[in-house]
Design a protein around this motif. Sequence first.
Motif, PDB file in Angstrom:
ATOM      1  N   LYS A  71    -123.658  -3.545  47.064  1.00  9.52           N
ATOM      2  CA  LYS A  71    -122.266  -3.695  46.636  1.00  9.52           C
ATOM      3  C   LYS A  71    -121.918  -2.613  45.623  1.00  9.52           C
ATOM      4  O   LYS A  71    -122.678  -2.324  44.718  1.00  9.52           O
ATOM      5  CB  LYS A  71    -122.025  -5.078  46.032  1.00  9.52           C
ATOM      6  N   ASN A  72    -120.766  -2.037  45.809  1.00 11.33           N
ATOM      7  CA  ASN A  72    -120.202  -0.978  44.963  1.00 11.33           C
ATOM      8  C   ASN A  72    -120.815   0.402  45.202  1.00 11.33           C
ATOM      9  O   ASN A  72    -120.380   1.372  44.589  1.00 11.33           O
ATOM     10  CB  ASN A  72    -120.248  -1.334  43.471  1.00 11.33           C
ATOM     11  N   TRP A  73    -121.803   0.511  46.075  1.00 10.52           N
ATOM     12  CA  TRP A  73    -122.342   1.834  46.387  1.00 10.52           C
ATOM     13  C   TRP A  73    -121.251   2.689  47.027  1.00 10.52           C
ATOM     14  O   TRP A  73    -121.166   3.893  46.782  1.00 10.52           O
ATOM     15  CB  TRP A  73    -123.543   1.729  47.333  1.00 10.52           C
ATOM     16  N   SER A  74    -120.415   2.079  47.861  1.00 12.92           N
ATOM     17  CA  SER A  74    -119.407   2.841  48.614  1.00 12.92           C
ATOM     18  C   SER A  74    -118.130   3.091  47.819  1.00 12.92           C
ATOM     19  O   SER A  74    -117.190   3.695  48.330  1.00 12.92           O
ATOM     20  CB  SER A  74    -119.057   2.112  49.921  1.00 12.92           C
ATOM     21  N   SER A  75    -118.080   2.638  46.559  1.00 12.91           N
ATOM     22  CA  SER A  75    -116.844   2.790  45.775  1.00 12.91           C
ATOM     23  C   SER A  75    -116.665   4.200  45.229  1.00 12.91           C
ATOM     24  O   SER A  75    -115.551   4.599  44.883  1.00 12.91           O
ATOM     25  CB  SER A  75    -116.812   1.774  44.626  1.00 12.91           C
ATOM     26  N   MET A  76    -117.747   4.959  45.134  1.00 12.37           N
ATOM     27  CA  MET A  76    -117.661   6.378  44.799  1.00 12.37           C
ATOM     28  C   MET A  76    -118.818   7.083  45.491  1.00 12.37           C
ATOM     29  O   MET A  76    -119.977   6.843  45.174  1.00 12.37           O
ATOM     30  CB  MET A  76    -117.749   6.622  43.289  1.00 12.37           C
ATOM     31  N   VAL A  77    -118.479   7.911  46.461  1.00 13.28           N
ATOM     32  CA  VAL A  77    -119.508   8.555  47.285  1.00 13.28           C
ATOM     33  C   VAL A  77    -119.231  10.047  47.409  1.00 13.28           C
ATOM     34  O   VAL A  77    -118.106  10.465  47.684  1.00 13.28           O
ATOM     35  CB  VAL A  77    -119.556   7.942  48.711  1.00 13.28           C
ATOM     36  N   LEU A  78    -120.273  10.829  47.195  1.00 13.93           N
ATOM     37  CA  LEU A  78    -120.230  12.256  47.509  1.00 13.93           C
ATOM     38  C   LEU A  78    -120.733  12.397  48.949  1.00 13.93           C
ATOM     39  O   LEU A  78    -121.862  12.007  49.251  1.00 13.93           O
ATOM     40  CB  LEU A  78    -121.138  13.037  46.555  1.00 13.93           C
ATOM     41  N   TYR A  79    -119.879  12.884  49.827  1.00 12.70           N
ATOM     42  CA  TYR A  79    -120.222  13.029  51.245  1.00 12.70           C
ATOM     43  C   TYR A  79    -120.565  14.472  51.575  1.00 12.70           C
ATOM     44  O   TYR A  79    -119.768  15.378  51.312  1.00 12.70           O
ATOM     45  CB  TYR A  79    -119.048  12.612  52.130  1.00 12.70           C
ATOM     46  N   ASN A  80    -121.727  14.665  52.162  1.00 15.15           N
ATOM     47  CA  ASN A  80    -122.104  15.955  52.741  1.00 15.15           C
ATOM     48  C   ASN A  80    -121.506  15.951  54.145  1.00 15.15           C
ATOM     49  O   ASN A  80    -122.155  15.600  55.129  1.00 15.15           O
ATOM     50  CB  ASN A  80    -123.629  16.069  52.779  1.00 15.15           C
ATOM     51  N   CYS A  81    -120.228  16.313  54.232  1.00 17.95           N
ATOM     52  CA  CYS A  81    -119.460  16.120  55.466  1.00 17.95           C
ATOM     53  C   CYS A  81    -120.018  16.909  56.641  1.00 17.95           C
ATOM     54  O   CYS A  81    -119.816  16.544  57.803  1.00 17.95           O
ATOM     55  CB  CYS A  81    -117.997  16.492  55.235  1.00 17.95           C
ATOM     56  N   GLY A  82    -120.733  18.008  56.355  1.00 16.73           N
ATOM     57  CA  GLY A  82    -121.312  18.818  57.419  1.00 16.73           C
ATOM     58  C   GLY A  82    -122.666  18.322  57.896  1.00 16.73           C
ATOM     59  O   GLY A  82    -123.245  18.884  58.836  1.00 16.73           O
ATOM     60  N   HIS A  83    -123.191  17.259  57.279  1.00 12.47           N
ATOM     61  CA  HIS A  83    -124.488  16.708  57.684  1.00 12.47           C
ATOM     62  C   HIS A  83    -124.367  16.065  59.067  1.00 12.47           C
ATOM     63  O   HIS A  83    -123.405  15.346  59.353  1.00 12.47           O
ATOM     64  CB  HIS A  83    -124.925  15.666  56.641  1.00 12.47           C
ATOM     65  N   ASP A  84    -125.360  16.334  59.918  1.00  9.81           N
ATOM     66  CA  ASP A  84    -125.306  15.825  61.291  1.00  9.81           C
ATOM     67  C   ASP A  84    -125.069  14.322  61.360  1.00  9.81           C
ATOM     68  O   ASP A  84    -124.320  13.838  62.211  1.00  9.81           O
ATOM     69  CB  ASP A  84    -126.603  16.170  62.035  1.00  9.81           C
ATOM     70  N   LYS A  85    -125.711  13.558  60.469  1.00  9.50           N
ATOM     71  CA  LYS A  85    -125.600  12.096  60.510  1.00  9.50           C
ATOM     72  C   LYS A  85    -124.166  11.635  60.233  1.00  9.50           C
ATOM     73  O   LYS A  85    -123.709  10.629  60.770  1.00  9.50           O
ATOM     74  CB  LYS A  85    -126.551  11.465  59.487  1.00  9.50           C
ATOM     75  N   ASN A  86    -123.449  12.372  59.378  1.00  4.07           N
ATOM     76  CA  ASN A  86    -122.089  11.954  59.032  1.00  4.07           C
ATOM     77  C   ASN A  86    -121.080  12.247  60.135  1.00  4.07           C
ATOM     78  O   ASN A  86    -119.959  11.728  60.104  1.00  4.07           O
ATOM     79  CB  ASN A  86    -121.650  12.598  57.716  1.00  4.07           C
ATOM     80  N   ARG A  87    -121.510  13.024  61.134  1.00  2.00           N
ATOM     81  CA  ARG A  87    -120.651  13.232  62.297  1.00  2.00           C
ATOM     82  C   ARG A  87    -120.541  11.949  63.129  1.00  2.00           C
ATOM     83  O   ARG A  87    -119.678  11.836  64.005  1.00  2.00           O
ATOM     84  CB  ARG A  87    -121.183  14.381  63.163  1.00  2.00           C
ATOM     85  N   LEU A  88    -121.424  10.991  62.830  1.00  2.91           N
ATOM     86  CA  LEU A  88    -121.356   9.685  63.501  1.00  2.91           C
ATOM     87  C   LEU A  88    -120.152   8.876  63.019  1.00  2.91           C
ATOM     88  O   LEU A  88    -119.711   7.931  63.673  1.00  2.91           O
ATOM     89  CB  LEU A  88    -122.637   8.885  63.239  1.00  2.91           C
ATOM     90  N   LEU A  89    -119.615   9.244  61.842  1.00  6.04           N
ATOM     91  CA  LEU A  89    -118.475   8.508  61.288  1.00  6.04           C
ATOM     92  C   LEU A  89    -117.160   8.992  61.910  1.00  6.04           C
ATOM     93  O   LEU A  89    -116.292   9.552  61.240  1.00  6.04           O
ATOM     94  CB  LEU A  89    -118.432   8.667  59.766  1.00  6.04           C
ATOM     95  N   THR A  90    -117.028   8.731  63.186  1.00  2.22           N
ATOM     96  CA  THR A  90    -115.788   9.070  63.896  1.00  2.22           C
ATOM     97  C   THR A  90    -114.752   7.978  63.617  1.00  2.22           C
ATOM     98  O   THR A  90    -115.102   6.857  63.209  1.00  2.22           O
ATOM     99  CB  THR A  90    -116.039   9.128  65.407  1.00  2.22           C
ATOM    100  N   PRO A  91    -113.463   8.266  63.848  1.00  2.00           N
ATOM    101  CA  PRO A  91    -112.464   7.204  63.701  1.00  2.00           C
ATOM    102  C   PRO A  91    -112.800   5.971  64.532  1.00  2.00           C
ATOM    103  O   PRO A  91    -112.585   4.842  64.079  1.00  2.00           O
ATOM    104  CB  PRO A  91    -111.174   7.879  64.188  1.00  2.00           C
ATOM    105  N   GLU A  92    -113.356   6.171  65.720  1.00  2.00           N
ATOM    106  CA  GLU A  92    -113.701   5.031  66.576  1.00  2.00           C
ATOM    107  C   GLU A  92    -114.748   4.140  65.906  1.00  2.00           C
ATOM    108  O   GLU A  92    -114.632   2.906  65.909  1.00  2.00           O
ATOM    109  CB  GLU A  92    -114.215   5.527  67.938  1.00  2.00           C
ATOM    110  N   VAL A  93    -115.758   4.758  65.313  1.00  2.00           N
ATOM    111  CA  VAL A  93    -116.806   3.990  64.617  1.00  2.00           C
ATOM    112  C   VAL A  93    -116.226   3.263  63.406  1.00  2.00           C
ATOM    113  O   VAL A  93    -116.508   2.081  63.169  1.00  2.00           O
ATOM    114  CB  VAL A  93    -117.965   4.933  64.195  1.00  2.00           C
TER     115      VAL A  93
END
Length: 247
Positions: free
Chosen positions: A139-161
Motif C-alpha cells: 500500500k502506498n508504493w504506487s502513490s509516487m513512482v519513478l518509471y523507467n518508461c523505456g524499460h521492456d517490462k513497462n511496455r506491458l503497461l498498455t492502455p488495454e492492460v
Amino acid sequence: MTITNGSTDNKPFRIFVGYDPREDLAYQVCRHSITKRSSIPVEITPIIQSDLRAKGLYHRERNNLESTEFSFTRFLTPHLSDYQGWAMFVDCDFLYLADIKELVDLIDDKYAIMCVQHDYTPKEATKMDGAVQTVYPRKNWSSMVLYNCGHDKNRLLTPEVVNTQSGAFLHRFQWLEDEEIGSVPFVWNFLEGHNKVVEGESSTVPKAVHYTRGGPWFEAWKDCEFADLWLSEMEEYNKEKKKKEGN
C-alpha cells in the motif's frame, strides 16, 4: 542530470500528477511546491480521467473502492511518455519541501521503477472526505513512482492492460520481478500520521509530505500534522495566482 532510455539532458523531467476535480486545490499546491523548489526544468501534467476517456485511452468502470479518479489512470504514465526516458507519477496530495533534482539524482537505469517501499497498514476506516480506506500489500508504493518508461517490462503497461487488469496486479507491480523495483528513501513519500521525524536525525526529515489520510483542503483533516506547511504553500500559490490575474 543524465537520464537515458530516450530522454536527454536538455529535456525537462516529466512529472504526471494524479488529478481529481474534488482536489483541484491540492493539485495546484502540489504543482507549485515542485516548480518553486526545482533547480532543473520540469514538465508537470495532470492526469485527468475525463480527458483520457475522451481520447479513448481509458474506459474502465469506476468501483466503490476507488477513492480518487486516478486510482488506475496513474499506470498510464509509461504510455503517456511514449515508453521513453524516465518520468514520475505522484498523487496530488503531496507537498514537496525539497528540490526534485535530489530525487532525480537517485535514478538508476537498472530498475524498471523506483519508489518508497512502505510497510504501511492504515488505522483509519475512512480517509479524505469519507472514502473507504482499503488495506492491501505494498500500500502506498504506487502513490509516487519513478518509471523507467523505456524499460521492456513497462511496455506491458498498455492502455488495454490498465483498463482490464486487477487492482492487485497494478498496485502491487505484479508485471515486475521484485529485483526490478528500486527503493527510494521514505522521506520522499513521508506518510503524514505514520512516518515520524526523529529529533537530531536529518535523514528522517520529510522532503515530500504525503497527506494520504486527507489533507487540510478537507474540513475533517484541517488540523492534521504538517497542515501549517500546506496552508502556507496554498497562501503563496493564491497570492501568485492573484498577481498573474491582475496583470
